[in-house]
Design a protein around this motif. Structure first.
Motif, PDB file in Angstrom:
ATOM      1  N   ASP A 108      36.914  15.225  44.213  1.00 44.83           N
ATOM      2  CA  ASP A 108      36.221  16.214  43.369  1.00 44.83           C
ATOM      3  C   ASP A 108      35.457  17.255  44.191  1.00 44.83           C
ATOM      4  OD1 ASP A 108      33.840  15.009  44.090  1.00 44.83           O
ATOM      5  OD2 ASP A 108      33.522  14.027  42.166  1.00 44.83           O
TER       6      ASP A 108
ATOM      7  N   ARG B  60      32.548  17.844  45.049  1.00 43.46           N
ATOM      8  CA  ARG B  60      31.324  18.444  44.522  1.00 43.46           C
ATOM      9  C   ARG B  60      30.209  18.305  45.543  1.00 43.46           C
ATOM     10  NH1 ARG B  60      29.831  15.450  39.521  1.00 43.46           N
ATOM     11  NH2 ARG B  60      28.524  17.236  39.027  1.00 43.46           N
TER      12      ARG B  60
ATOM     13  N   LYS C 239      25.887  15.421  42.716  1.00 44.06           N
ATOM     14  CA  LYS C 239      26.315  14.106  42.274  1.00 44.06           C
ATOM     15  C   LYS C 239      25.139  13.143  42.192  1.00 44.06           C
ATOM     16  CE  LYS C 239      30.545  12.570  43.443  1.00 44.06           C
ATOM     17  NZ  LYS C 239      31.795  12.284  44.165  1.00 44.06           N
TER      18      LYS C 239
ATOM     19  N   SER D 284      38.472  12.594  38.871  1.00 44.09           N
ATOM     20  CA  SER D 284      37.622  13.291  39.827  1.00 44.09           C
ATOM     21  C   SER D 284      37.876  14.786  39.775  1.00 44.09           C
ATOM     22  CB  SER D 284      37.842  12.752  41.233  1.00 44.09           C
ATOM     23  OG  SER D 284      39.186  12.891  41.602  1.00 44.09           O
ATOM     24  N   VAL D 285      39.126  15.182  39.596  1.00 39.96           N
ATOM     25  CA  VAL D 285      39.436  16.610  39.538  1.00 39.96           C
ATOM     26  C   VAL D 285      40.622  16.756  38.590  1.00 39.96           C
ATOM     27  CG1 VAL D 285      40.711  16.304  41.697  1.00 39.96           C
ATOM     28  CG2 VAL D 285      40.228  18.586  40.915  1.00 39.96           C
TER      29      VAL D 285
ATOM     30  N   SER E 168      42.564  10.760  36.854  1.00 37.33           N
ATOM     31  CA  SER E 168      42.668  12.218  36.855  1.00 37.33           C
ATOM     32  C   SER E 168      44.000  12.658  36.266  1.00 37.33           C
ATOM     33  CB  SER E 168      42.554  12.771  38.279  1.00 37.33           C
ATOM     34  OG  SER E 168      41.312  12.459  38.830  1.00 37.33           O
TER      35      SER E 168
ATOM     36  N   ARG F 225      38.022  23.313  38.573  1.00 39.98           N
ATOM     37  CA  ARG F 225      38.441  21.948  38.900  1.00 39.98           C
ATOM     38  C   ARG F 225      37.989  20.953  37.850  1.00 39.98           C
ATOM     39  NH1 ARG F 225      39.032  21.009  44.349  1.00 39.98           N
ATOM     40  NH2 ARG F 225      37.958  19.042  44.154  1.00 39.98           N
ATOM     41  N   ARG F 226      36.802  21.194  37.299  1.00 37.06           N
ATOM     42  CA  ARG F 226      36.279  20.267  36.295  1.00 37.06           C
ATOM     43  C   ARG F 226      36.175  20.914  34.917  1.00 37.06           C
ATOM     44  NH1 ARG F 226      33.967  15.601  38.640  1.00 37.06           N
ATOM     45  NH2 ARG F 226      32.254  15.399  37.178  1.00 37.06           N
TER      46      ARG F 226
ATOM     47  N   SER G  41      29.507  13.195  33.048  1.00 35.91           N
ATOM     48  CA  SER G  41      29.854  12.469  34.260  1.00 35.91           C
ATOM     49  C   SER G  41      29.453  10.991  34.168  1.00 35.91           C
ATOM     50  CB  SER G  41      29.153  13.141  35.439  1.00 35.91           C
ATOM     51  OG  SER G  41      29.522  12.502  36.607  1.00 35.91           O
TER      52      SER G  41
END
Lengths: 322, 561
Positions: free
Chosen positions: A84, A86, A91, B68-69, B80, B209-210, B225
């Motif tokens: 991800d 990030r 996080k 995650s993405v 994912s 991405r998210r 999340s």
């Protein structure tokens, strides 16, 4: 002077902790890129190298540490190595509140319950109450928390259908009124807070009990009693203050634990907290998140120690003089 | 229900949450957290009720892992891909019989020499931000994948492309240096990304991405999340508007908890363990409220021999071990019978699977005889086979944390003991296992599993050139004929041609026993019975998710206006 000296000591210790942690997690076999590449037939060795280069993992560990330190001094923990990507701080930031809340609530619950139990057991030593709480507290301490959690979930979640089983809010949370939200959060938190407190009860109440017993034997208590003070005054006015001293140390030491979170109950209750984040980061060899959490933890531990020292000197004049 | 918009905006800031939660906790009253619709679940028999397809309701899926993405080309984990698969479509997709059919590409031509593929894209497909999907998006996606700065595990297939070109808005052409059959399937959802949103941006950093925008059956609405992802249906989906309005992907990291949530009715779909499937879901409650499915998962477990080790050089010894292991017994004990015996590296009942190869049914006498032919006999009468005073002894390694592999290893150990082979088991933490043992070839036999790709090409696993460190022929298997067949299989496009090749490969593998193929476990999803229109196939149940529906009278979650 005292504080300045302490703080400079702390900085040196912190540096040491980060170097050691960095080296140790890099010594462990595996790399953050493994999750994409291990036994993945689509990945060729050349591609693996390219990925590792992209993440700077091909450089010597000390160089990597230097790069990390340079960023951290500017309060930048970098980006997560997981897919991800990030920022580490994002996080951690989103996980801290819930962990903090559960830990604070359970700490409060522990002290509110354990301190009176400890005092009472000490004063009424060998009474039925003392024996009963001893048994209860040790059973609670010895029973695995995941097992207690599952039993409570079956009872309250499935059989009685009173409490939600996992998570921190319901699906329709956003459609609730203010009061509804409050109920929603708290009904989700009852079981996790209770389960995480149960293990701590034993320790604190035992500390309190033995501390109290120790103090009651002292000469000045005998003196106080001889002066003709009531039991109440002797116990709450004189004995308790001294018996609380070790508890202050424990309070100081539990400060870093506040953001620590427990993997086991967060996993079971599906709570998106620090424990799970740390566990997953270690499994995924997400170096930057692991280092971020360890550094914050180290800082909090050191601050906790400092606070305990200060608290001690406030509560106990003898420490101030030396 | 009353909605207060001021409060709706409130995030769970620290202070509020403490304030919110402190009071009732202190009182420790049990309060009814269930605000979801009335619990009539025990009264209605969902399994026998039917009704016409209707829009509405929500499907709540339980998952252990969190995505995650959500850009397919960057994702590495199954969570994912699960969610991204609802948001994006590919140019092509697999049909239920594993043949390749068009998705965003209406059809395609393959040049007679097999070097060029021309895709004709569907017209009028729109990204959910209303911009039209064109061949330029595919070109952009292709360029992004092969870009050195893109951390993707799927580059390899696309590096085989010699030239890619946009002919017009709806025609896209790629040429290869050599004919490459797996190429066609690589044009699934990997290269499909919106150029207008991503051009000139760093794909490793963008918010996209998210917060992806796709054109698939569902649209991501909210991502809490560590808790859940909420998707709503794409009313303009180019196939048909999905019946189920909301898809909620709940993250519940513990399987025991997830099963309790299922019993409490808080989730509608999850994968069961064999134990849950066979022992814990046979009550009236489950029969009335849930439907269970069972089909072979795309993966298999095997015992692999290290060909660098002299003990396993002889084919007869490998065959003897295959005869000495009772595969059905492993399935019965470890999987409660919920699996099938593996005979090769393909899923039973799919087109590359060859059902007529040597099966090595349990036969200890045969095993002993084969060992004896190689000179391994119990000459001193201690129960163990020996030759020149040495016992036949080897170690099986497997990874920590996989209970069924551990049990399988123990059963194998016990069975081989019966024919006089002394087996030790070593269980090692994953990263160490891969880096120090598998990669460095420091093992005698390993117990592992492979996921089976839908394309039958397994060049990377069996070809003799793929034995370097970190490559996947880690047992160092080498067979000239298999090498040739693997190369040939990559050059043919027609299923009938490829079928012959892969059938032959399976015959050779079955004869040579580089792996003892053990079992293909079953996937065991359970779905709430109010969902109708689910048709199980060899590729599972979720391929036609947009056709699932809940009859109006059975709907549970109403969408608030």
């Amino acid at each position: 002077m005292f504080i300045l000296k302490k703080i400079s000591e702390m900085l040196v210790t912190l540096l040491g902790i980060t170097i050691l942690s960095f080296l140790i997690i890099h010594l462990a076999p595996g790399k953050p890129t493994d999750i994409l590449t291990d036994l993945n037939p689509k990945v060729t060795p050349e591609m693996r190298e390219r990925l590792e280069k992209m993440y700077g993992l091909d450089k010597p560990v000390l160089v990597q540490y230097g790069m990390w330190l340079k960023r951290v001094v500017k309060l930048d923990f970098g980006e997560s190595f997981s897919t991800d990507r990030r920022p580490v701080w994002d996080k951690i930031k989103e996980k801290i509140p819930i962990t903090l809340i559960i830990n604070i609530l359970s700490l409060v619950l522990i002290f509110v319950v354990a301190v009176p139990i400890g005092i009472y057991s000490a004063v009424k030593r060998y009474s039925y109450f003392d024996k009963a709480t001893t048994v209860f507290v040790f059973v609670g301490f010895a029973a695995p928390s995941f097992w207690i959690a599952l039993l409570l979930m079956i009872l309250f979640g499935v059989k009685l259908d009173l409490l939600p089983i996992s998570g921190i809010r319901s699906l329709d949370h956003n459609d609730l009124t203010y009061f509804g939200k409050l109920l929603d959060y708290s009904s989700h938190l009852i079981l996790p807070v209770f389960v995480s407190a149960i293990g701590g009860l034993a320790g604190i109440s035992r500390y309190m009990r033995s501390g109290m017993l120790e103090v009651i034997r002292q000469d000045y208590i005998t003196t106080a009693k001889a002066k003709g003070l009531t039991d109440k005054k002797v116990i709450y006015g004189h004995a308790l203050r001294n018996a609380l001293l070790p508890i202050i140390t424990i309070l100081g030491l539990s400060v870093p634990g506040l953001i620590g979170g427990s993997v086991i109950f967060e996993q079971i209750f599906g709570i998106p907290g620090m424990g799970r984040l740390f566990y997953q980061s270690v499994l995924g060899r997400d170096y930057s998140v692991v280092m971020g959490i360890l550094t914050i933890g180290a800082i909090l531990t050191l601050i906790g120690n400092l606070l305990a020292d200060l608290g001690y000197s406030l509560a106990d004049p003898r420490v101030r003089k030396t | 229900m009353i909605r207060d918009h001021k409060i709706k905006k409130m995030n769970y800031s620290l202070v509020t949450m403490i304030a919110l939660s402190l009071m009732p906790i202190m009182l420790l009253i049990g309060c009814d957290g269930k605000t979801s619709p009335a619990d009539s679940s025990s009264k209605v028999d969902y399994a026998s009720e039917t009704g016409a397809p209707a829009y509405g309701d929500a499907l709540i899926v339980g998952s252990i892992g969190e995505p995650s993405v959500l850009i397919p080309m960057l994702a590495g984990d199954s969570a994912s891909h699960d969610v991204a698969g609802l948001i994006f479509n590919g140019l092509v997709k697999y049909d239920t019989d594993l043949s390749i059919i068009g998705d965003l590409a209406e059809n395609w031509d393959i040049s007679p020499d097999g070097l060029t593929i021309t895709f004709y894209l569907r017209r009028g497909v729109k990204w959910t931000d209303s911009v039209e999907f064109t061949a330029h998006d595919v070109m952009f996606g292709y360029k992004t994948i092969i870009d050195d700065k893109t951390p993707t595990a799927y580059k390899e297939d696309f590096l085989q492309v010699e030239k890619a070109e946009v002919i017009d808005d709806h025609t896209f052409r790629v040429s290869y240096k050599k004919p490459f059959a797996p190429a066609l399937s690589s044009w699934g959802s990997m290269p499909v990304v919106p150029r207008h949103l991503l051009e000139g941006k760093d794909i490793t950093k963008v918010d996209y991405r998210r917060k992806p925008i796709g054109m698939g059956p569902y649209i991501l609405e909210k991502w809490d999340s560590g808790e859940k992802l909420e998707l709503r249906s794409n009313k303009d989906y180019f196939e048909d508007r999905p019946y189920i309005d909301r898809y909620i992907y709940r993250i519940i990291p513990d399987t025991a908890t997830m099963f309790l949530e299922l019993q409490a009715g808080s989730i509608d779909l999850m994968g069961l363990t064999p134990l849950q499937y066979s022992k814990q879901t046979n009550t009236d409650f489950f029969k009335k409220n849930y439907q269970k499915f069972k089909y072979p998962a795309s993966g298999y477990t095997y015992l692999g021999f290290n060909f660098k080790n002299d003990k396993f050089k002889s084919k007869k010894i490998r065959q003897a071990i295959a005869y000495a292991i009772d595969k059905q017994e492993i399935i019965d004990v470890v999987l409660f019978g919920l699996g099938s015996i593996a005979t090769g590296p393909y899923v039973p009942n799919t087109w590359p699977y060859n059902p007529d190869v040597e099966r090595y049914s349990y036969n200890p006498e045969m095993a002993r005889q084969l060992m004896a032919e190689e000179g391994w006999k119990d000459s001193d009468g201690d129960g163990w086979l020996d030759k020149n005073g040495e016992r036949f002894k080897f170690t099986i390694i497997t990874n920590l944390g996989n209970d069924s592999r551990k049990k399988t290893a123990e059963i194998i150990q016990w069975r081989l003991k019966k024919i006089g082979i002394d087996v030790e088991i070593r269980i090692i933490e994953w990263a160490t296992f891969i880096n120090e043992f598998i990669d460095k070839r420091r093992f005698e036999a390993c117990l592992l599993g492979w996921g089976i790709d839908r394309d039958p090409d397994q060049y990377i696993i069996w070809h003799s050139s793929k034995t370097k460190e970190k490559e996947f022929n880690f047992i160092s298997y080498s067979n000239k004929e298999v090498d040739d067949l693997l190369e040939k299989g990559r050059r043919k496009y027609r299923i009938e041609d490829r079928k012959k090749i892969y059938f032959k490969i399976q015959e050779i593998l079955a004869d040579e026993v580089p792996y003892v193929f053990l079992y293909v476990p079953d996937a065991l999803p359970i779905v709430h019975s109010r969902f109708k229109g689910i048709v199980p196939t060899p590729i599972g149940i979720s391929y036609n998710l947009h056709e699932w529906y809940v009859p109006a009278n059975l709907q549970k979650h109403k969408l608030l206006p």
